[in-house]
Design a protein around this motif. Structure first.
Motif, PDB file in Angstrom:
ATOM      1  N   ARG A  16       0.804  -1.218   0.000  1.00 48.02           N
ATOM      2  CA  ARG A  16       0.000   0.000   0.000  1.00 48.02           C
ATOM      3  C   ARG A  16       0.840   1.273   0.000  1.00 48.02           C
ATOM      4  O   ARG A  16       0.593   2.168  -0.804  1.00 48.02           O
ATOM      5  CB  ARG A  16      -0.954  -0.024   1.189  1.00 48.02           C
ATOM      6  N   PRO A  17       1.837   1.415   0.894  1.00 55.52           N
ATOM      7  CA  PRO A  17       2.664   2.635   0.816  1.00 55.52           C
ATOM      8  C   PRO A  17       3.372   2.804  -0.511  1.00 55.52           C
ATOM      9  O   PRO A  17       3.554   3.919  -0.981  1.00 55.52           O
ATOM     10  CB  PRO A  17       3.669   2.451   1.962  1.00 55.52           C
ATOM     11  N   ARG A  18       3.760   1.676  -1.142  1.00 59.59           N
ATOM     12  CA  ARG A  18       4.429   1.796  -2.436  1.00 59.59           C
ATOM     13  C   ARG A  18       3.484   2.349  -3.487  1.00 59.59           C
ATOM     14  O   ARG A  18       3.873   3.153  -4.327  1.00 59.59           O
ATOM     15  CB  ARG A  18       4.962   0.431  -2.860  1.00 59.59           C
ATOM     16  N   VAL A  19       2.231   1.921  -3.435  1.00 60.71           N
ATOM     17  CA  VAL A  19       1.252   2.440  -4.397  1.00 60.71           C
ATOM     18  C   VAL A  19       1.048   3.931  -4.192  1.00 60.71           C
ATOM     19  O   VAL A  19       1.059   4.722  -5.148  1.00 60.71           O
ATOM     20  CB  VAL A  19      -0.072   1.660  -4.263  1.00 60.71           C
ATOM     21  N   TRP A  20       0.851   4.337  -2.939  1.00 58.61           N
ATOM     22  CA  TRP A  20       0.647   5.763  -2.675  1.00 58.61           C
ATOM     23  C   TRP A  20       1.885   6.583  -3.013  1.00 58.61           C
ATOM     24  O   TRP A  20       1.789   7.700  -3.498  1.00 58.61           O
ATOM     25  CB  TRP A  20       0.273   5.968  -1.199  1.00 58.61           C
ATOM     26  N   ARG A  21       3.060   5.999  -2.725  1.00 61.68           N
ATOM     27  CA  ARG A  21       4.295   6.710  -3.052  1.00 61.68           C
ATOM     28  C   ARG A  21       4.431   6.931  -4.547  1.00 61.68           C
ATOM     29  O   ARG A  21       4.786   8.007  -5.016  1.00 61.68           O
ATOM     30  CB  ARG A  21       5.496   5.913  -2.526  1.00 61.68           C
ATOM     31  N   GLY A  22       4.110   5.890  -5.322  1.00 62.27           N
ATOM     32  CA  GLY A  22       4.156   6.042  -6.771  1.00 62.27           C
ATOM     33  C   GLY A  22       3.149   7.056  -7.277  1.00 62.27           C
ATOM     34  O   GLY A  22       3.452   7.843  -8.182  1.00 62.27           O
ATOM     35  N   ALA A  23       1.941   7.068  -6.676  1.00 64.40           N
ATOM     36  CA  ALA A  23       0.935   8.043  -7.097  1.00 64.40           C
ATOM     37  C   ALA A  23       1.379   9.470  -6.805  1.00 64.40           C
ATOM     38  O   ALA A  23       1.208  10.379  -7.629  1.00 64.40           O
ATOM     39  CB  ALA A  23      -0.389   7.743  -6.400  1.00 64.40           C
ATOM     40  N   VAL A  24       1.983   9.666  -5.633  1.00 63.49           N
ATOM     41  CA  VAL A  24       2.461  11.014  -5.273  1.00 63.49           C
ATOM     42  C   VAL A  24       3.581  11.451  -6.216  1.00 63.49           C
ATOM     43  O   VAL A  24       3.628  12.603  -6.667  1.00 63.49           O
ATOM     44  CB  VAL A  24       2.931  11.031  -3.808  1.00 63.49           C
ATOM     45  N   LEU A  25       4.493  10.530  -6.536  1.00 60.20           N
ATOM     46  CA  LEU A  25       5.588  10.877  -7.437  1.00 60.20           C
ATOM     47  C   LEU A  25       5.069  11.204  -8.837  1.00 60.20           C
ATOM     48  O   LEU A  25       5.565  12.136  -9.488  1.00 60.20           O
ATOM     49  CB  LEU A  25       6.596   9.730  -7.503  1.00 60.20           C
TER      50      LEU A  25
END
Length: 314
Positions: A35-44
Motif C-alpha cells: 500500500r505505501p508503495r502504491v501511494w508513493r508512486g501516485a504522489v511521485l
C-alpha cells in the motif's frame, strides 16, 4: 476417517469448535508494504505531472507559431538577443561576489561558535534566519530610502563617493550586499549541516597538537571536510542571484532576471526559451553537485581504515 489439517490458533478453543485458519504472516506484511508503495508512486506521478506539464507547455509555446508551424528561432537567436550577454555576465559576476562574501561571513562565524562558544549558536541561527521573515519588498524599500538619503545629506563628506560607487550600473555592489543578506539562511543551513556531520573540535585539537597554525587548520583541515556543504551553499546562492527580480528591478538595475522580464513584451518566445534553458542549467548543476557529494562520501567511506581485530575475539 477424514484427515485433520492442523491450524494455527492464538488461544485455547472450546470442545467441538474448530479454530479459524490464520493467514500467513508473509501475506499480511506484503500487503502492508504494497500500500505505501502504491501511494508513493501516485504522489511521485502527480509531482512529476505538476512540474513536467508546465515545462512541456512552455516548450511548445517557444517552438510553435500559429499558422507558421514549428520553428526554433527562439533558441537559435538567444545569443544574438540584445542585452543577453551583458545581463548574464552581470548576474554571474554578482553571484560570484555574493558567494565569496557570504562564505567569508558565515564560515569563520560558524567555526568560531562551534569551537569556542556553542551557547551562541541559537543567536547566530536567529540572525541568519531573519531574512526569511523580512519580505524582500521591505528590504529594498529600506535600501532605496538610504540610497536616496545619502547623496542628499552627505554631499560634502567622503561618504558621498561611497554611495555613488556602490550604485555603479556596470557592477552594483549594493546588489551584492542585498543578495548576501538574502542568501544567509541557505548558507547557514548548508554549513551547519556540514559542521554537525564532522567532529570539528577533535580535528582542530589534533592539528594544533601537531604544530599547525589556526589559519592552516581552517584552510587544510576544516574546509576540505566541508566541501559538500560549501558546494551546496554556493549552488543555492547562485540560483538565488540568477532568479532574483524584486530588488534589482526596484533599484533600477538590469541583471539576468530583469532582462528576461523586460524582453517578454517584445520577444515572448525568446523570454520563455531563456527561462527554460536557465532552469535546465540549474537542474544540471544540482545533479552534478549531488553526484559529487555522493562520490565524496563514498570515497571517504572507502578511505576509512578498517577496525583492528582484537586477539581472542572473532
Amino acid at each position: 476417517m477424514a484427515a485433520l489439517t492442523p491450524t494455527a490458533s492464538t488461544g485455547p478453543t472450546e470442545p467441538g469448535v474448530q479454530p479459524a485458519p490464520v493467514a500467513p504472516k508473509g501475506r499480511r506484511t506484503s500487503a502492508r508494504r504494497g500500500r505505501p508503495r502504491v501511494w508513493r508512486g501516485a504522489v511521485l506521478i502527480l509531482a512529476a505531472l505538476y512540474f513536467v506539464v508546465p515545462l512541456i507547455a512552455s516548450f511548445i509555446f517557444t517552438v510553435h507559431t500559429p499558422g507558421q508551424g514549428v520553428d526554433f528561432h527562439a533558441y537559435t537567436g538567444i545569443l544574438s538577443a540584445e542585452g543577453f550577454t551583458k545581463s548574464l555576465l552581470l548576474s554571474l559576476g554578482l553571484a560570484v561576489a555574493t558567494i565569496v562574501l557570504s562564505l567569508l561571513l558565515a564560515v569563520p562565524a560558524l567555526v568560531a561558535v562551534r569551537l569556542g562558544a556553542p551557547k551562541l549558536r541559537p543567536v547566530i541561527e536567529i540572525v541568519c534566519m531573519l531574512p526569511l521573515v523580512v519580505p524582500p519588498i521591505a528590504l529594498v524599500s529600506g535600501i532605496s530610502t538610504v540610497l536616496r538619503w545619502g547623496p542628499e545629506n552627505l554631499s560634502t563628506t567622503p561618504l558621498y563617493s561611497t554611495f555613488i560607487f556602490v550604485q555603479n550600473e556596470s557592477f552594483p555592489l549594493v546588489l551584492v550586499l542585498a543578495y548576501t543578506v538574502l542568501a544567509l539562511p541557505f548558507v547557514y543551513r548548508s554549513l551547519d549541516a556540514g559542521l554537525r556531520a564532522v567532529d570539528i573540535p577533535t580535528l582542530v585539537e589534533a592539528a594544533r597538537n601537531c604544530g599547525a597554525s589556526m589559519p592552516y587548520v581552517v584552510l587544510r583541515v576544516i574546509l576540505p571536510n566541508l566541501r559538500s556543504s560549501l558546494a551546496g551553499a554556493s549552488f543555492l546562492t547562485l540560483a538565488l542571484v540568477l532568479g532574483e527580480y524584486t530588488i534589482a528591478a526596484l533599484l533600477g538595475f538590469q541583471p539576468f532576471a530583469v532582462w528576461i522580464v523586460t524582453i517578454s513584451g517584445a520577444e515572448a518566445q525568446t523570454s520563455v526559451a531563456v527561462s527554460l534553458l536557465s532552469l535546465l542549467i540549474a537542474w544540471a548543476l544540482l545533479m552534478v553537485l549531488s553526484r559529487a557529494g555522493a562520490r565524496a562520501g563514498s570515497d571517504a567511506a572507502t578511505a576509512a581504515p578498517a577496525p583492528t581485530p582484537v586477539p581472542g575475539k572473532e
